[in-house]
Design a protein around this motif. Sequence first.
Motif, PDB file in Angstrom:
ATOM      1  N   VAL A 183      39.362  35.532  87.317  1.00  0.00           N
ATOM      2  CA  VAL A 183      38.464  35.816  86.204  1.00  0.00           C
ATOM      3  C   VAL A 183      37.206  36.480  86.768  1.00  0.00           C
ATOM      4  CG1 VAL A 183      37.095  34.823  84.335  1.00  0.00           C
ATOM      5  CG2 VAL A 183      39.361  33.884  84.859  1.00  0.00           C
ATOM      6  N   GLU A 187      33.837  39.419  82.714  1.00  0.00           N
ATOM      7  CA  GLU A 187      34.742  39.108  81.612  1.00  0.00           C
ATOM      8  C   GLU A 187      34.787  37.615  81.305  1.00  0.00           C
ATOM      9  OE1 GLU A 187      39.097  38.549  83.740  1.00  0.00           O
ATOM     10  OE2 GLU A 187      38.288  40.581  83.566  1.00  0.00           O
ATOM     11  N   TYR A 341      45.393  29.534  81.522  1.00  0.00           N
ATOM     12  CA  TYR A 341      44.717  30.827  81.562  1.00  0.00           C
ATOM     13  C   TYR A 341      44.679  31.364  80.138  1.00  0.00           C
ATOM     14  CZ  TYR A 341      43.926  35.818  82.181  1.00  0.00           C
ATOM     15  OH  TYR A 341      43.423  37.094  82.079  1.00  0.00           O
ATOM     16  N   ARG A 343      43.027  34.455  77.483  1.00  0.00           N
ATOM     17  CA  ARG A 343      42.357  35.741  77.329  1.00  0.00           C
ATOM     18  C   ARG A 343      42.087  35.977  75.847  1.00  0.00           C
ATOM     19  NH1 ARG A 343      44.624  41.333  79.932  1.00  0.00           N
ATOM     20  NH2 ARG A 343      44.736  40.025  81.819  1.00  0.00           N
ATOM     21  N   GLU A 370      49.899  40.340  80.295  1.00  0.00           N
ATOM     22  CA  GLU A 370      49.807  40.374  81.759  1.00  0.00           C
ATOM     23  C   GLU A 370      50.729  41.407  82.393  1.00  0.00           C
ATOM     24  OE1 GLU A 370      48.713  36.655  83.883  1.00  0.00           O
ATOM     25  OE2 GLU A 370      49.647  35.673  82.140  1.00  0.00           O
ATOM     26  N   PHE A 385      38.177  42.486  76.867  1.00  0.00           N
ATOM     27  CA  PHE A 385      38.565  41.086  76.713  1.00  0.00           C
ATOM     28  C   PHE A 385      37.638  40.175  77.494  1.00  0.00           C
ATOM     29  CE2 PHE A 385      41.010  42.550  80.393  1.00  0.00           C
ATOM     30  CZ  PHE A 385      40.807  41.530  81.311  1.00  0.00           C
ATOM     31  N   SER A 387      37.904  36.095  79.358  1.00  0.00           N
ATOM     32  CA  SER A 387      38.949  35.186  79.814  1.00  0.00           C
ATOM     33  C   SER A 387      38.339  33.971  80.496  1.00  0.00           C
ATOM     34  CB  SER A 387      39.909  35.899  80.776  1.00  0.00           C
ATOM     35  OG  SER A 387      39.225  36.311  81.948  1.00  0.00           O
TER      36      SER A 387
END
Length: 420
Positions: A183, A187, A341, A343, A370, A385, A387
């Motif tokens: 990350v 972001e 994870y 996003r 991804e 984005f 995340s």
Amino acid sequence: MAAAGGAEGAGGGPAPWAEVRALLPCAEEGLTLALSGEVEGCVLPLLRRARALLYSQPGPPDAAAAAALGRLSDVLRDYSWEKLNAVPWREVGKGWRQVYAYGCLFGALAEVAAGRPRAAVRLCDLGLLLGAAVLDNVLARLVHALQLRLPREMPPRGSLPRVEGERPFQRVRPERPPPPPTVQPEEAIPHLHCPSLEHFRDNYLIPERPVVLDGVMDHWPCMKKWSVDYFCQVAGCRTVPVELGARYTDEEWSQQLMTVSDFISQYIMDENSVGYLAQHQLFDQIPELKEDISIPDYCCLGEGEEDDITINAWFGPGGTISPLHQDPQQNFLAQVLGRKYIRLYSPQDSENLYPHESQILHNTSQVDVEDPDLVKFPNFTKAAFQSCILMPGQILFIPVKYWHYVRSLELSFSVSFWWS
């Protein structure tokens, strides 16, 4: 098989019929069979016949009466099942859902009389999942009484053999799952420690900005109690819907009803298959788990009442994925076990995310986040984005209509709260 009227309990002794019978009205006319909606005329006589069998003897039904009650239950459930599946779920009349619940109730009582408490618990769960509440939610009270009599289940050690002929679902990930994405600071979703209601409202809720909340769920009992062992002990015998497959957009994805113990042995302990317990009714169905969580105080900033908040459970192994999608309500995603994870994309980028054209999946992107196909979806690179790696004890605020992609990095249990 146990004698009629006795069910095996935790200590092997009988569960007296009187204990189950006390959950029902004392007299036959007290079991009113009231239905909230029109059903076909042939159904009420079947319900009345089942009720008469239930009250035909002062004690538990004998073997013949229990068998007849079980057959009537099968007819009622089969007939109402067809009605439940004839139209979209939101169009199903409440009366037919109540008929299904009564069918499950009569069947469960027949199983108790025949000494099969586990079968009775399964029927109660089917009625709770697909039926509508009858007799002051008698199915929930009945399953609670039965569950107290059953021995606590222990988690399986290693995977169980598969049913012959069953086709396994292969994981879409390689044997070694990919490492968590890095990350980048630019972001990263911002973090806050227990912000005040006013600060959260003014800086995140109203401007619709995502944020990770730390410290808000530290006092929840689930943070100390929940584990695979605990789920087996509290809910191992309970029947729940399980999603089979790594993501709901896969062609081989399907749903199946199974016990929590079977789900854990087949899809948590077994490294060769993927299943996900994604349940919108789990905490109503199993109130012991609901006692271990709390509705975040920030939900009081919404327009609805507490009863309008939808609480969802998400339990599964690493590698399961929720494809990029959006929801019509505000969302607090609370992480109890494992890491995820996540996003996020703003709804302003919707055109660059290529939503499916079909009505069923219109809220889901066609892009594999991804591993995007940039030849097919070239504008995806234009979408900015945010995340994060959501850790146990953290809550992510996902504003209404925000697109979100979620991948479990390991065995994970999350609770989400949808509110308006």
